[in-house]
Design a protein around this motif. Structure first.
Motif, PDB file in Angstrom:
ATOM      1  N   PRO A 100      -2.120   5.056   8.854  1.00  0.00           N
ATOM      2  CA  PRO A 100      -1.197   5.671   8.188  1.00  0.00           C
ATOM      3  C   PRO A 100       0.148   4.631   7.652  1.00  0.00           C
ATOM      4  CG  PRO A 100      -2.077   5.418  11.166  1.00  0.00           C
ATOM      5  CD  PRO A 100      -2.681   4.394   9.969  1.00  0.00           C
ATOM      6  N   MET A 101       0.310   3.498   7.344  1.00  0.00           N
ATOM      7  CA  MET A 101       1.264   3.045   6.900  1.00  0.00           C
ATOM      8  C   MET A 101       0.364   2.469   5.538  1.00  0.00           C
ATOM      9  SD  MET A 101       0.783  -0.519   9.368  1.00  0.00           S
ATOM     10  CE  MET A 101       2.445  -1.290   8.055  1.00  0.00           C
ATOM     11  N   ILE A 102      -0.459   3.391   5.333  1.00  0.00           N
ATOM     12  CA  ILE A 102      -0.835   3.158   3.283  1.00  0.00           C
ATOM     13  C   ILE A 102      -0.272   4.553   3.189  1.00  0.00           C
ATOM     14  CG2 ILE A 102      -2.795   3.368   1.722  1.00  0.00           C
ATOM     15  CD1 ILE A 102      -3.736   2.178   3.746  1.00  0.00           C
ATOM     16  N   GLY A 103       0.298   4.903   2.062  1.00  0.00           N
ATOM     17  CA  GLY A 103       0.970   5.899   1.122  1.00  0.00           C
ATOM     18  C   GLY A 103       1.635   7.547   2.214  1.00  0.00           C
ATOM     19  N   ASP A 104       1.370   8.218   2.267  1.00  0.00           N
ATOM     20  CA  ASP A 104       2.315   9.446   2.619  1.00  0.00           C
ATOM     21  C   ASP A 104       0.974  10.340   2.953  1.00  0.00           C
ATOM     22  OD1 ASP A 104       1.158  11.531   0.454  1.00  0.00           O
ATOM     23  OD2 ASP A 104       3.178  10.468  -0.379  1.00  0.00           O
ATOM     24  N   ASN A 109      -4.981  12.318   2.356  1.00  0.00           N
ATOM     25  CA  ASN A 109      -5.897  13.384   1.996  1.00  0.00           C
ATOM     26  C   ASN A 109      -6.757  13.578   1.309  1.00  0.00           C
ATOM     27  OD1 ASN A 109      -5.151  14.259   4.173  1.00  0.00           O
ATOM     28  ND2 ASN A 109      -4.011  15.553   3.761  1.00  0.00           N
ATOM     29  N   ARG A 110      -6.562  12.505   0.398  1.00  0.00           N
ATOM     30  CA  ARG A 110      -6.960  12.520  -0.910  1.00  0.00           C
ATOM     31  C   ARG A 110      -7.663  11.107  -1.393  1.00  0.00           C
ATOM     32  NH1 ARG A 110      -9.063  17.253  -3.420  1.00  0.00           N
ATOM     33  NH2 ARG A 110      -9.263  15.336  -5.456  1.00  0.00           N
ATOM     34  N   GLY A 111      -7.139  10.106  -1.512  1.00  0.00           N
ATOM     35  CA  GLY A 111      -6.943   8.506  -1.969  1.00  0.00           C
ATOM     36  C   GLY A 111      -8.562   8.096  -0.540  1.00  0.00           C
ATOM     37  N   LEU A 113     -10.994   4.677   0.035  1.00  0.00           N
ATOM     38  CA  LEU A 113     -11.253   3.409   0.291  1.00  0.00           C
ATOM     39  C   LEU A 113     -11.399   2.581  -0.634  1.00  0.00           C
ATOM     40  CD1 LEU A 113     -10.502   4.713   3.495  1.00  0.00           C
ATOM     41  CD2 LEU A 113     -11.394   2.824   4.201  1.00  0.00           C
ATOM     42  N   ALA A 114     -12.235   2.933  -1.187  1.00  0.00           N
ATOM     43  CA  ALA A 114     -13.618   2.569  -2.064  1.00  0.00           C
ATOM     44  C   ALA A 114     -12.701   2.517  -3.696  1.00  0.00           C
ATOM     45  CB  ALA A 114     -14.533   3.340  -1.948  1.00  0.00           C
ATOM     46  N   GLY A 115     -11.826   3.512  -3.830  1.00  0.00           N
ATOM     47  CA  GLY A 115     -10.692   3.600  -4.724  1.00  0.00           C
ATOM     48  C   GLY A 115     -10.170   3.088  -4.708  1.00  0.00           C
ATOM     49  N   SER A 116      -9.704   2.476  -3.200  1.00  0.00           N
ATOM     50  CA  SER A 116      -8.083   1.474  -3.692  1.00  0.00           C
ATOM     51  C   SER A 116      -8.811  -0.270  -3.538  1.00  0.00           C
ATOM     52  CB  SER A 116      -7.912   1.194  -2.332  1.00  0.00           C
ATOM     53  OG  SER A 116      -6.823  -0.081  -1.863  1.00  0.00           O
ATOM     54  N   ILE A 117     -10.033   0.089  -3.207  1.00  0.00           N
ATOM     55  CA  ILE A 117     -10.555  -1.248  -3.190  1.00  0.00           C
ATOM     56  C   ILE A 117     -10.589  -1.899  -4.977  1.00  0.00           C
ATOM     57  CG2 ILE A 117     -12.951  -2.664  -2.567  1.00  0.00           C
ATOM     58  CD1 ILE A 117     -10.664  -3.027  -0.698  1.00  0.00           C
ATOM     59  N   ALA A 123      -0.721  -5.097  -4.692  1.00  0.00           N
ATOM     60  CA  ALA A 123      -0.190  -4.739  -3.819  1.00  0.00           C
ATOM     61  C   ALA A 123      -0.727  -4.263  -2.991  1.00  0.00           C
ATOM     62  CB  ALA A 123       1.555  -4.457  -4.140  1.00  0.00           C
ATOM     63  N   SER A 124      -1.448  -3.894  -2.645  1.00  0.00           N
ATOM     64  CA  SER A 124      -2.662  -2.785  -1.889  1.00  0.00           C
ATOM     65  C   SER A 124      -3.160  -3.352  -0.868  1.00  0.00           C
ATOM     66  CB  SER A 124      -3.672  -1.603  -2.693  1.00  0.00           C
ATOM     67  OG  SER A 124      -4.781  -2.709  -3.034  1.00  0.00           O
ATOM     68  N   ASP A 125      -2.706  -2.316   0.674  1.00  0.00           N
ATOM     69  CA  ASP A 125      -3.105  -3.318   1.502  1.00  0.00           C
ATOM     70  C   ASP A 125      -4.493  -3.653   2.496  1.00  0.00           C
ATOM     71  OD1 ASP A 125      -0.384  -2.694   3.000  1.00  0.00           O
ATOM     72  OD2 ASP A 125      -0.438  -0.408   1.957  1.00  0.00           O
TER      73      ASP A 125
HETATM   74  C1  LIG Z   1       2.299   8.417  -3.738  1.00  0.00           C
HETATM   75  C2  LIG Z   1       1.514   7.039  -3.283  1.00  0.00           C
HETATM   76  C3  LIG Z   1       1.655   5.846  -2.847  1.00  0.00           C
HETATM   77  C4  LIG Z   1       0.932   5.412  -2.632  1.00  0.00           C
HETATM   78  N1  LIG Z   1       1.011   3.948  -1.282  1.00  0.00           N
HETATM   79  C5  LIG Z   1       0.155   3.241  -0.839  1.00  0.00           C
HETATM   80  C6  LIG Z   1       0.280   2.373   0.058  1.00  0.00           C
HETATM   81  O1  LIG Z   1       0.865   2.160   0.637  1.00  0.00           O
HETATM   82  N2  LIG Z   1      -1.041   0.951  -0.241  1.00  0.00           N
HETATM   83  C7  LIG Z   1      -2.132   1.452  -0.711  1.00  0.00           C
HETATM   84  O2  LIG Z   1      -2.199   0.005  -0.044  1.00  0.00           O
HETATM   85  N3  LIG Z   1      -2.019   2.193  -1.020  1.00  0.00           N
HETATM   86  C8  LIG Z   1      -0.786   2.839  -1.974  1.00  0.00           C
HETATM   87  N4  LIG Z   1      -1.378   4.473  -2.952  1.00  0.00           N
HETATM   88  C9  LIG Z   1      -2.771   3.557  -3.351  1.00  0.00           C
HETATM   89  C10 LIG Z   1      -3.871   4.717  -2.794  1.00  0.00           C
HETATM   90  O3  LIG Z   1      -4.575   3.628  -1.870  1.00  0.00           O
HETATM   91  C11 LIG Z   1      -4.893   4.774  -3.600  1.00  0.00           C
HETATM   92  O4  LIG Z   1      -4.631   5.692  -5.025  1.00  0.00           O
HETATM   93  C12 LIG Z   1      -6.157   5.235  -3.689  1.00  0.00           C
HETATM   94  O5  LIG Z   1      -7.020   4.488  -2.296  1.00  0.00           O
HETATM   95  C13 LIG Z   1      -7.258   4.994  -4.501  1.00  0.00           C
HETATM   96  O6  LIG Z   1      -8.713   6.123  -4.126  1.00  0.00           O
HETATM   97  P1  LIG Z   1      -8.895   7.022  -4.849  1.00  0.00           P
HETATM   98  O7  LIG Z   1      -9.972   8.003  -4.415  1.00  0.00           O
HETATM   99  O8  LIG Z   1      -7.803   8.104  -4.896  1.00  0.00           O
HETATM  100  O9  LIG Z   1      -9.604   6.808  -6.320  1.00  0.00           O
HETATM  101  P2  LIG Z   1      -9.420   6.744  -8.003  1.00  0.00           P
HETATM  102  O10 LIG Z   1      -7.777   6.756  -8.437  1.00  0.00           O
HETATM  103  O11 LIG Z   1      -9.616   7.683  -8.185  1.00  0.00           O
HETATM  104  O12 LIG Z   1      -9.676   5.647  -8.694  1.00  0.00           O
HETATM  105  C14 LIG Z   1      -9.013   4.649  -9.038  1.00  0.00           C
HETATM  106  C15 LIG Z   1      -9.564   3.601  -9.299  1.00  0.00           C
HETATM  107  O13 LIG Z   1     -11.264   3.123  -9.108  1.00  0.00           O
HETATM  108  C16 LIG Z   1     -11.870   3.317  -9.629  1.00  0.00           C
HETATM  109  N5  LIG Z   1     -13.196   4.275  -8.427  1.00  0.00           N
HETATM  110  C17 LIG Z   1     -13.010   5.321  -7.210  1.00  0.00           C
HETATM  111  N6  LIG Z   1     -13.519   5.178  -6.989  1.00  0.00           N
HETATM  112  C18 LIG Z   1     -15.001   4.518  -6.827  1.00  0.00           C
HETATM  113  C19 LIG Z   1     -16.091   3.832  -7.141  1.00  0.00           C
HETATM  114  N7  LIG Z   1     -17.043   4.850  -5.855  1.00  0.00           N
HETATM  115  N8  LIG Z   1     -17.025   3.049  -7.438  1.00  0.00           N
HETATM  116  C20 LIG Z   1     -16.740   2.644  -8.965  1.00  0.00           C
HETATM  117  N9  LIG Z   1     -15.678   2.923  -8.781  1.00  0.00           N
HETATM  118  C21 LIG Z   1     -14.674   3.508  -8.748  1.00  0.00           C
HETATM  119  C22 LIG Z   1     -11.515   4.466 -10.354  1.00  0.00           C
HETATM  120  O14 LIG Z   1     -12.523   4.502 -11.365  1.00  0.00           O
HETATM  121  C23 LIG Z   1     -10.701   3.936 -11.417  1.00  0.00           C
HETATM  122  O15 LIG Z   1     -10.418   3.053 -12.031  1.00  0.00           O
HETATM  123  C24 LIG Z   1      -0.721   5.127  -3.068  1.00  0.00           C
HETATM  124  C25 LIG Z   1      -0.953   5.746  -3.597  1.00  0.00           C
HETATM  125  C26 LIG Z   1       0.472   7.592  -4.204  1.00  0.00           C
HETATM  126  C27 LIG Z   1      -0.489   7.924  -5.276  1.00  0.00           C
END
Ligand SMILES: Cc1cc2nc3c(=O)[nH]c(=O)nc-3n(C[C@H](O)[C@H](O)[C@H](O)COP(=O)(O)OP(=O)(O)OC[C@H]3O[C@@H](n4cnc5c(N)ncnc54)[C@H](O)[C@@H]3O)c2cc1C
Lengths: 288, 799
Positions: A100-104, A109-111, A113-117, A123-125
């Motif tokens: 719950p501390m990550i984003g809004d 709802n859209r992001g 975990l794998a994408g973050s990694i 600076a990501s959590d």
């Molecule tokens: C307004 C806002 C606030 C945010 N606040 C925070 C925060 O407080 N803390 C925090 O940690 N993060 C924060 N985020 C980031 C958020 O956590 C990440 O954007 C999100 O988790 C990424 O996941 P995604 O599915 O949207 O990835 P995408 O944006 O679709 O992809 C991100 C990258 O990962 C690659 N990728 C994605 N999935 C895979 C996969 N399965 N295999 C290989 N490559 C892949 C894509 O090619 C791309 O390069 C914030 C983002 C926004 C927009």
């Protein structure tokens, strides 16, 4: 705020996605929730020629019970999916308190975990949380599958071990020792909401002393890291205030701490120590 | 009953459309054949343009037109308010061209434009334009820009000086400071802010080749002024051949007052395209770089007085950063709207202020919510706290000892608004400052604050309390003053209202003012409903289109309720009088015998003989039977010029807690007691205060535009510019005193800016109070955690 033109493919199976990715290697990018990739494209800081949207690949959406307290989190599982997963939050309570501390709401709802990694924003959590949970990553390409530890996966800011033809398919979280307490504490950069410094702690006691400690820190260095010196200092200690304070002093040992106009290295170093202490205290308090 | 409508917390009639997504903002407008414009902006803060090659861009798919500065015949944009009021003052004026020709002065200045069939095609084609740049040395700091050896921006502005303006009595103030037993000096910075309306700016220009007329939709607070400026001062098109329309506006905060290059560009491009509509909507990044910024002062203040706490003199020197070129009224803000109210609500006999307006390689600076008055309030309120600290007196007590007493009004402050063109002096007309302060202090628990501080220490927190006892000058402005040669912006500032009652009794009020979210459609309807006894539901308020609304100067400077509202009262009065005369005709009575009670027109003494307004309207609008000399229809226009500005005041109290380990500042309580005169709709007043307070607190705690030494805007997006979130605030505790303004019949003063004017200083004083155990007397904003931590630790390290 309009991305450059790109081709778009929406495969329905992982194999199909891997073929497309291999074909487009270097030019194609995987699209998951789009929360990191699309903003970059809109600012034209990234202009991939092709997006391979993995969003319709049902097999990646699952959150699996790996038995004995371990969990498999599929690449398409969103933060929201994990928060809603009784299995994941029971096995790894830190997910329930930290996510719950990550984003809004919309971002969660859209992001995924794998994408973050895969994105590896320094600076990501999540990187700190997965490091402290000793997670592993399942990575697939046309050539097969490999499983790597999260530790060592991050190679620098926005740089990982992931090849251009590879897809991260699952995050595996092993069981933590019985009765371990875990907590995440972070200080936000107010504009972005990302962490200036965030610390994840998983702590277990054996008798009166600390028998298990995993501490990981994000935001301070150019990648998230395990704070081994902190862990070593905690192990065997009584977990009292003095011991924690002394251990936390090692939070940035061996790290080149980053600086930007929001916060300089000295501040980040100090906060790494403060938040290490706070995370450890909270993890100890969470031991049941 | 009708009179209850005025002062009622009526829900806003605009809200159903806004909160259900049915508002119609500029970008919602789609016209047949529309083209889209995108502007190429300078990547350098300071550079000469050697050449621009647009050939490749012209050949890109969908591109219909590419423009560079040399294609545009128009003069630079107008300067509507140079610094004035001082004999012989020089303004070294440089305003932007529609597109830069020879050089750029800030990162983001427009150099070329592409118009294409789609936005995406226009943006793609921008990347194909090749500009050969010659980068030049950069200066972003106003004080440094005036020093010898600094990079020079404009040939006509040696040392980058726009003007050197002074107000007050220099000799007297020098002598007062010389003689004073106590004098406190401090350099303070009022950092640059990015205003951040939720809706960015944009325009749609349409030329009609059949009639040679132009129409422009614009996200503007001032459609009538823009028509005047675009026609007479930029494009040379006859004024009656331009129509300006502002659709719904999603916030403005001053940024949408001005004449921007993109407006002329859209019209010019549409003409070049033989009438195809041209739409331009800025991106958020463009908004950050190329729509105006606010504040950005570096000030040296000196405040002098006695050990007993009598302030005897205030001397201020300010460097006001106005950016690379001047925005429409940029110079007027740090002069007239700042220096002339510097002494706030205090009886300070000697005040002298020097302001140097400065060019730097940054985005232009102009009016942002409060415009000059937040900067002035910040200076005087910090100065009062510094002085109190120096003599060891409670800051509230120091204020009490120096307030202008209630029997001293009208009060002529020494750096005041001065003399209007007709020789009349402009005074602070009313005020009663102590009751508001007492109420705020009582609510905040000021008397027991030491205990709260001790409790906080036990929790690892430093608690601080700060107050800001502010006045503002608003309800701008008497034309005889603001239009005075050399003082104001050379234009008047009256307002207008047209009121029609149609045959069925439905009322249309048409205004020259321009809402941006303030709820004018509700508050004006309340005024008319109250004046004429007509239900709210039967009244509609129209605005925003130069075709069909009477000329008006628009909405800013907290002027709409007092100036526009009074115009509406006057128009209703004319309607009522004509209805009364016609009722007399219908009732075969003498006009003097008709009394009006709500919507009833009665014969005095025989109340059964009466006509309702509806009956009067029906007959009069039909006009079958008219008394000699009377014209049919109820349709009246009124213009109102205010005899003085209005002078709201109040006391805001902030309580903050600082975490000793991290330096993080939390605003834990916020008490505001404001006297904004009478309230037309107290709910809307509260809303204005809430938003204003949040914006002002934002400056104190989080916001700041940061440029690198190379002139790149580091805080170039919301990832790095901290726009406050609702969850960072406590509930605001609002109180009021009500001193009706003597200048208008409604007794209203204005509230759009009060919150933003007062709150920054209150929070700053609270933070400094919290840091006083560290021996800290002053720290520049914003009080981010790293900065506060550094201040605490450096002090610790030293001691
Ligand atoms: C307004 C806002 C606030 C945010 N606040 C925070 C925060 O407080 N803390 C925090 O940690 N993060 C924060 N985020 C980031 C958020 O956590 C990440 O954007 C999100 O988790 C990424 O996941 P995604 O599915 O949207 O990835 P995408 O944006 O679709 O992809 C991100 C990258 O990962 C690659 N990728 C994605 N999935 C895979 C996969 N399965 N295999 C290989 N490559 C892949 C894509 O090619 C791309 O390069 C914030 C983002 C926004 C927009």
């Amino acid at each position: 705020m309009i991305p450059a033109a790109f081709d778009y493919a929406r495969p329905t199976s992982l194999d199909e996605a891997l073929v497309l990715l291999a074909r487009g290697a270097g030019n194609a990018k995987v699209l998951a929730g789009g929360q990191s990739l699309l903003p970059l494209m809109r600012l034209r800081l990234a202009s991939p020629g092709q997006l391979i949207d993995i969003g319709r690949i049902a097999e990646l959406r699952t959150i699996r019970d790996l038995g004995g307290g371990a969990t498999g989190i599929g690449a398409l599982a969103t933060y929201r999916d994990v928060l809603d997963s009784e299995l994941a939050t029971r096995n790894h309570p830190i997910l329930a308190t930290a996510i719950p501390m990550i984003g809004d709401v919309q971002v969660r709802n859209r992001g995924t975990l794998a994408g973050s990694i895969a994105h590896a924003d320094p600076a990501s959590d999540l990187p700190a949380i997965l490091l402290a949970l000793e997670g592993t990553l399942v990575i697939r390409s046309g050539n097969g599958e490999r499983v790597v530890a999260v530790e060592g996966f991050f190679q620098g800011a926005f740089a990982t071990d992931l090849g251009q033809d590879e897809i991260l398919t699952e995050i595996r979280l092993p069981a933590t020792p019985d009765g371990a307490g875990m907590a995440y504490r972070a200080i936000e950069q107010p504009a972005s909401g990302y962490s200036m410094v965030g610390v994840a702690a998983v702590i277990g006691r054996v008798g009166d002393s600390i028998g298990y400690a995993r501490i990981a820190i994000t935001g301070a260095g150019n990648v998230a890291y395990r704070a081994m010196a902190v862990e070593a200092a905690l192990l065997g200690s009584d977990g009292g205030a003095a011991a924690i304070e002394a251990a936390a002093a090692h939070a940035t040992d061996g790290q080149v701490v980053g600086s930007d106009f929001n916060a300089d290295a000295e501040y980040r170093t100090a906060m790494a120590q403060v938040y290490t202490r706070r995370a450890v205290e909270a993890a100890l308090a969470a031991i049941d | 009953m009708a009179t209850d409508v005025l002062g009622a917390r009526i829900k806003r009639v605009e809200d159903p459309r806004f909160i259900t997504g049915k508002g119609r903002y500029l970008d919602d407008i789609k016209l047949a054949g529309m083209t889209y414009m995108s502007i190429l902006r300078s990547p350098y803060a300071h550079a000469n343009i050697r050449s621009i090659d647009t050939a490749a861009a012209r050949a890109m798919p969908g591109v219909v037109l590419v423009l560079v500065g040399a294609d545009i015949p128009y003069n630079p944009l107008p300067m509507a308010w140079p610094a004035g009021g001082v004999a012989g003052i020089r303004n070294n004026i440089n305003t932007p061209r529609v597109l830069a020709t020879d050089s750029v002065k800030w990162t983001g200045e427009g150099v070329a434009a592409v118009i294409a069939e789609t936005v995406a095609q226009a943006v793609d084609a921008l990347e194909a334009i090749v500009v050969e740049w010659e980068p030049l040395p950069v200066v972003v700091d106003a004080e440094k820009a005036t020093q010898p050896g600094a990079p020079q921006l404009h040939e006509n502005a040696p040392n980058n000086v726009v003007f050197e303006w002074t107000v007050g009595d220099k000799a007297g103030t020098d002598a007062a400071l010389e003689a004073a037993p106590v004098i406190v000096r401090q350099r303070i910075v009022n950092q640059r802010l990015i205003p951040n309306p939720m809706e960015v700016r944009g325009d749609i220009g349409v030329y009609n080749p059949g009639t040679d007329e132009y129409t422009i939709w614009m996200s503007s607070q001032t459609p009538h002024i823009q028509r005047l400026l675009l026609s007479a001062f930029v494009m040379g098109i006859p004024e009656h051949k331009i129509r300006c329309i502002s659709p719904d506006i999603g916030g403005a905060f001053g940024t949408k007052i001005f004449c921007y290059a993109d407006m002329a560009l859209c019209l010019f491009a549409s003409k070049a395209l033989n009438g195809r509509p041209v739409k331009w909507v800025e991106t958020r990044r463009e908004n950050y770089q190329s729509t105006i910024h606010g504040r950005d002062h570096i000030t040296y203040l000196e405040i002098a007085g006695t050990r007993e706490g009598e302030i005897t003199g205030l001397r201020v020197k300010t460097y006001a950063n106005l950016g690379g070129r001047l925005s429409t009224i940029g110079p007027g803000i740090p002069t007239t709207l700042y220096g002339r109210v510097l002494s706030g609500c205090y009886r300070i006999p000697n005040v002298y202020c020097e302001v140097t307006g400065v060019y730097t390689n940054t985005t232009f600076v102009d009016a942002y919510r409060g415009a000059g008055r937040p900067e002035a309030t910040y200076v005087i309120e910090r100065a009062m706290d510094l002085f109190a600290d120096e003599i060891g007196l409670d800051p509230a007590e120091l204020r009490r000892r120096n307030f202008i007493a209630p029997d001293k009004f009208p009060y002529d402050n020494p750096s005041g608004l001065g003399t209007a063109s007709n020789g009349e002096k402009i005074y602070i007309d009313s005020g009663n400052y102590e009751p508001a302060m007492d109420m705020a202090l009582a609510t905040a628990g000021y008397a027991s604050i030491d205990k709260a501080k001790a409790d906080a220490r036990a929790r690892g927190k430093y608690l601080g309390i700060g107050l800001s006892t502010y006045i503002e000058v608003c309800g701008v402005a008497p034309s005889k003053w603001i239009g005075a040669v050399g003082e104001g912006w050379g234009a008047a500032m009256w307002e207008s209202a047209n009121l029609k009652i149609h045959l069925t009794g439905k009322v249309v009020l048409t205004m020259g003012t321009q809402p941006q979210g303030q709820g004018h459609e509700t508050t004006y309807a309340q005024i008319v409903s109250s004046e004429l006894g007509i239900p709210m539901d039967d009244i509609i308020v129209q605005h925003s289109d130069t075709q069909g609304t009477p000329f008006g100067y628009g909405s800013y400077g907290s002027r709409t309720a007092s100036v526009g509202g009074t115009a509406a009262v006057k128009a209703a009065g004319k309607i009522r009088e004509k209805a009364r005369q016609y009722a007399a005709h219908m009732l075969e009575a003498a006009v003097d015998d008709i009394e009006v009670v709500g919507a009833e027109y009665r014969v005095k003494g025989s109340p059964e003989k009466m006509k309702t307004l509806q009956e009067v309207v029906f007959a009069l609008d039909l006009g079958f039977s008219l008394p000699a000399g009377m014209e049919p229809y109820l349709d009246e226009t009124a213009y109102y010029d205010t005899p003085n500005c209005t002078w709201p005041f109040g006391t805001h109290v902030a309580i903050v807690e600082i975490d000793e380990e991290t330096g993080k500042v939390d605003l834990v309580r916020y008490v505001a007691v404001d006297d904004v005169g009478k309230k037309i709709n107290p709910m809307i007043v509260d809303g204005q205060l809430h938003g204003g307070i949040a914006q002002g607190v934002g400056q104190a705690l989080w916001e700041g535009a940061v440029y690198g030494d190379d002139g790149q805007l580091l805080s170039g997006s919301m990832l790095d510019y901290a726009v406050p979130r609702a969850s960072w605030f406590p509930n605001f505790e609002l109180g009021e005193t009500v001193t009706p303004s003597p200048v208008n019949p409604l007794g209203v003063k204005g509230v759009g800016e009060a919150g933003a004017i007062a709150s920054t200083a209150a929070v700053a004083n609270a933070v400094i109070d919290a840091l006083s155990p560290f021996g800290i007397r002053h720290l520049d904003m914003p009080y981010t955690a790293p900065k506060v931590w550094r201040a605490m630790h450096d002090k610790e390290a030293r001691s």
